[in-house]
Design an enzyme around this catalytic site. Sequence first.
Site, PDB file in Angstrom:
ATOM      1  N   GLU A 235       0.888  -1.179   0.000  1.00 24.87           N
ATOM      2  CA  GLU A 235       0.000   0.000   0.000  1.00 24.87           C
ATOM      3  C   GLU A 235       0.916   1.215   0.000  1.00 24.87           C
ATOM      4  O   GLU A 235       1.534   1.515   1.017  1.00 24.87           O
ATOM      5  CB  GLU A 235      -0.868   0.030   1.261  1.00 24.87           C
ATOM      6  CG  GLU A 235      -1.490  -1.288   1.676  1.00 24.87           C
ATOM      7  CD  GLU A 235      -2.594  -1.733   0.760  1.00 24.87           C
ATOM      8  OE1 GLU A 235      -3.214  -0.856   0.131  1.00 24.87           O
ATOM      9  OE2 GLU A 235      -2.817  -2.943   0.646  1.00 24.87           O
ATOM     10  N   CYS A 269      -2.320   9.006   3.076  1.00 21.81           N
ATOM     11  CA  CYS A 269      -2.000   8.432   1.764  1.00 21.81           C
ATOM     12  C   CYS A 269      -3.009   8.869   0.715  1.00 21.81           C
ATOM     13  O   CYS A 269      -2.650   9.108  -0.434  1.00 21.81           O
ATOM     14  CB  CYS A 269      -1.941   6.917   1.842  1.00 21.81           C
ATOM     15  SG  CYS A 269      -3.420   6.169   2.520  1.00 21.81           S
TER      16      CYS A 269
HETATM   17  P1  NAD Z   1       8.655   4.775   4.452  1.00 14.74           P
HETATM   18  O1  NAD Z   1       8.602   3.978   3.212  1.00 14.74           O
HETATM   19  O2  NAD Z   1       9.798   5.687   4.662  1.00 14.74           O
HETATM   20  O3  NAD Z   1       8.644   3.815   5.729  1.00 14.74           O
HETATM   21  C1  NAD Z   1       7.595   2.899   5.962  1.00 14.74           C
HETATM   22  C2  NAD Z   1       8.108   1.765   6.845  1.00 14.74           C
HETATM   23  O4  NAD Z   1       9.094   1.026   6.128  1.00 14.74           O
HETATM   24  C3  NAD Z   1       8.772   2.224   8.127  1.00 14.74           C
HETATM   25  O5  NAD Z   1       8.382   1.353   9.164  1.00 14.74           O
HETATM   26  C4  NAD Z   1      10.264   2.065   7.824  1.00 14.74           C
HETATM   27  O6  NAD Z   1      11.059   1.857   8.946  1.00 14.74           O
HETATM   28  C5  NAD Z   1      10.229   0.827   6.948  1.00 14.74           C
HETATM   29  N1  NAD Z   1      11.397   0.658   6.066  1.00 14.74           N
HETATM   30  C6  NAD Z   1      12.197   1.620   5.549  1.00 14.74           C
HETATM   31  N2  NAD Z   1      13.136   1.052   4.761  1.00 14.74           N
HETATM   32  C7  NAD Z   1      12.918  -0.279   4.788  1.00 14.74           C
HETATM   33  C8  NAD Z   1      13.543  -1.406   4.166  1.00 14.74           C
HETATM   34  N3  NAD Z   1      14.575  -1.270   3.344  1.00 14.74           N
HETATM   35  N4  NAD Z   1      13.033  -2.624   4.402  1.00 14.74           N
HETATM   36  C9  NAD Z   1      11.973  -2.789   5.195  1.00 14.74           C
HETATM   37  N5  NAD Z   1      11.344  -1.774   5.828  1.00 14.74           N
HETATM   38  C10 NAD Z   1      11.805  -0.530   5.617  1.00 14.74           C
HETATM   39  O7  NAD Z   1       7.277   5.545   4.523  1.00 14.74           O
HETATM   40  P2  NAD Z   1       6.807   6.621   5.605  1.00 14.74           P
HETATM   41  O8  NAD Z   1       7.539   7.889   5.368  1.00 14.74           O
HETATM   42  O9  NAD Z   1       6.834   6.017   6.963  1.00 14.74           O
HETATM   43  O10 NAD Z   1       5.258   6.795   5.225  1.00 14.74           O
HETATM   44  C11 NAD Z   1       4.795   7.727   4.312  1.00 14.74           C
HETATM   45  C12 NAD Z   1       4.462   7.049   3.000  1.00 14.74           C
HETATM   46  O11 NAD Z   1       3.526   6.025   3.205  1.00 14.74           O
HETATM   47  C13 NAD Z   1       3.817   7.993   2.016  1.00 14.74           C
HETATM   48  O12 NAD Z   1       4.370   7.768   0.734  1.00 14.74           O
HETATM   49  C14 NAD Z   1       2.358   7.577   2.027  1.00 14.74           C
HETATM   50  O13 NAD Z   1       1.647   7.879   0.858  1.00 14.74           O
HETATM   51  C15 NAD Z   1       2.479   6.109   2.257  1.00 14.74           C
HETATM   52  N6  NAD Z   1       1.241   5.579   2.798  1.00 14.74           N
HETATM   53  C16 NAD Z   1       0.476   4.733   2.039  1.00 14.74           C
HETATM   54  C17 NAD Z   1      -0.733   4.258   2.536  1.00 14.74           C
HETATM   55  C18 NAD Z   1      -1.631   3.316   1.746  1.00 14.74           C
HETATM   56  O14 NAD Z   1      -2.480   2.672   2.356  1.00 14.74           O
HETATM   57  N7  NAD Z   1      -1.498   3.236   0.433  1.00 14.74           N
HETATM   58  C19 NAD Z   1      -1.141   4.631   3.813  1.00 14.74           C
HETATM   59  C20 NAD Z   1      -0.337   5.497   4.543  1.00 14.74           C
HETATM   60  C21 NAD Z   1       0.851   5.951   4.035  1.00 14.74           C
END
Ligand code: NAD
Length: 504
Positions: A235, A269
């Site tokens: 997502e 999101c």
């Molecule tokens: P992010 O991708 O930076 O981090 C998300 C999670 O991934 C965190 O827990 C982080 O620690 C982990 N992570 C980071 N690198 C990783 C790796 N290499 N392997 C495994 N895990 C890793 O995102 P964010 O800044 O926390 O969230 C914001 C983003 O999330 C925005 O782009 C937003 O649109 C999206 N989002 C999507 C939805 C949806 O349902 N489509 C909902 C909410 C947020």
Amino acid sequence: MTLTEPSVTVLNPLTRELVGEVPEHSAEQVATVVAGLRAQQAHWQGLGVAGRTRWLAKYRDWLLDNQERLAELLRSETGKPYAEALVELPFVIDELNYYGRHAAEFLADEQPRPHGLLTAGRRITVRHEAYPVVGVISPWNFPVALTLWDAIPALFAGSAVIVKPSEHTPLTVRAAVDGWRSIGAPQVFETVTGAGATGAAVVDTVDFLQFTGSVRTGRVIAEQAARRLIPVSLELGGKDPAIVLADADLERAAAGVAFGALVNSGQMCVSTERIYVEESVHDRFVELLVDQVSALRQNNFDGFDTELSGLITDEQFEIVQRHVEDALERGATVRHGGKPGMQPGFFEPTVLTDVDHSMLVMREETFGPVLPVMRARDADQAVELANDTEYGLAATVWAGSTARAQQIAHRLQVGAVDVNDSAAAHLICFVAPMSGWKSSGIGGRFGKEGIRKYCRTRTVVSSLPGTATMAQQSWFPYSAARSAFFGKFMRLTGGRDIRRRLGL
Ligand code: NAD
């Protein structure tokens, strides 16, 4: 679980005060947790849906009993207004109850009827059997909902679940998972904390990975999962459009667009991030939107009686500032806001006009309180502009006629459309899937598929005693006559084409 020394500090984004510390779990520690979950999962699966539902109902009661405490913790690590922190958990509980009512039906064995003569005389059973260990990696913007919304159906399905919340907001999720332990439930639900490396260790050890976060991280995770050949549900981000047609109720549209763009200060999101308005009502709509946005409060740091707060990190603030500056350099006009707010991390809610698709604010995810409004010649051009993006999460359409709005909705390349409603409306329709198209994701959550995705299917095909099946004619030994007979039979039963069957 043995913990390392605390090494991730959690700050209140409004006050910059330390609100907690959590361990940065190593790959070895993650592997130990997953091994423990794996050992417990068969027992959990063996409880059956009814047994698991009883534990999840107890857990729901614990969440309800602890709602205020969890909301306070959530507020402290996200800086959300009180009104938004308070409702996150009830949305989770609503979903839990939805799956509580339907899990048995969604997970029940299926017995499809044989489709034709070739398989007649066989009983076909399809069983949905859970992946043993599911990993849930979640972001910071709705930490509780975007972790538990995915963990709960996995638990219903019979999986054990390890969650890895964002390093920026791990406290409430950890407290919520502690609740599972405190009700004495089987140890099939655990949290690990840390940043990307801890998340990568989760991907390396689980059997199914559910991820919510950025497109950038989604791609990294998809590649890692592909190497292990484990399924993922992603997502990801969006750049969601709103289309406002000339016959829309403009007052309602302006209020709905302002809400959909500015919930959680635009850090949602499915935030509305681009607004296309039919030419003839553009100016009036902008006036109404500015009225709405300028009435919002961003100055009350205790979180009560305020709609807007700050951005979660300096990095997020810089993205917002860069998008606004880029738009202004390329000719956009500020109709409201446009500057950093009254304290670090705050950016004023900003309405821009005279924007176009050369600007970052119309192409890349901003994830902040910015509402760029663009003129569209007509509905067709609005649809074309709305689809001109690498993203495909969701959209809203505002129109006088619901039927016309629905027709437009079905031309949009997105996973969900809210018609005459705010961008968040579909998020709480648990009966229907929420899924991203294009770069916004793979798979989805909610509805029947939201629980079945955590299961593999096993098909058992049984030839019933005494029913010699026609397919047996294909067994050894081969002979020209039997092959010719069987070939004709296949043509007749599988081909289902009278003209060709009769050789006409
Ligand atoms: P992010 O991708 O930076 O981090 C998300 C999670 O991934 C965190 O827990 C982080 O620690 C982990 N992570 C980071 N690198 C990783 C790796 N290499 N392997 C495994 N895990 C890793 O995102 P964010 O800044 O926390 O969230 C914001 C983003 O999330 C925005 O782009 C937003 O649109 C999206 N989002 C999507 C939805 C949806 O349902 N489509 C909902 C909410 C947020």
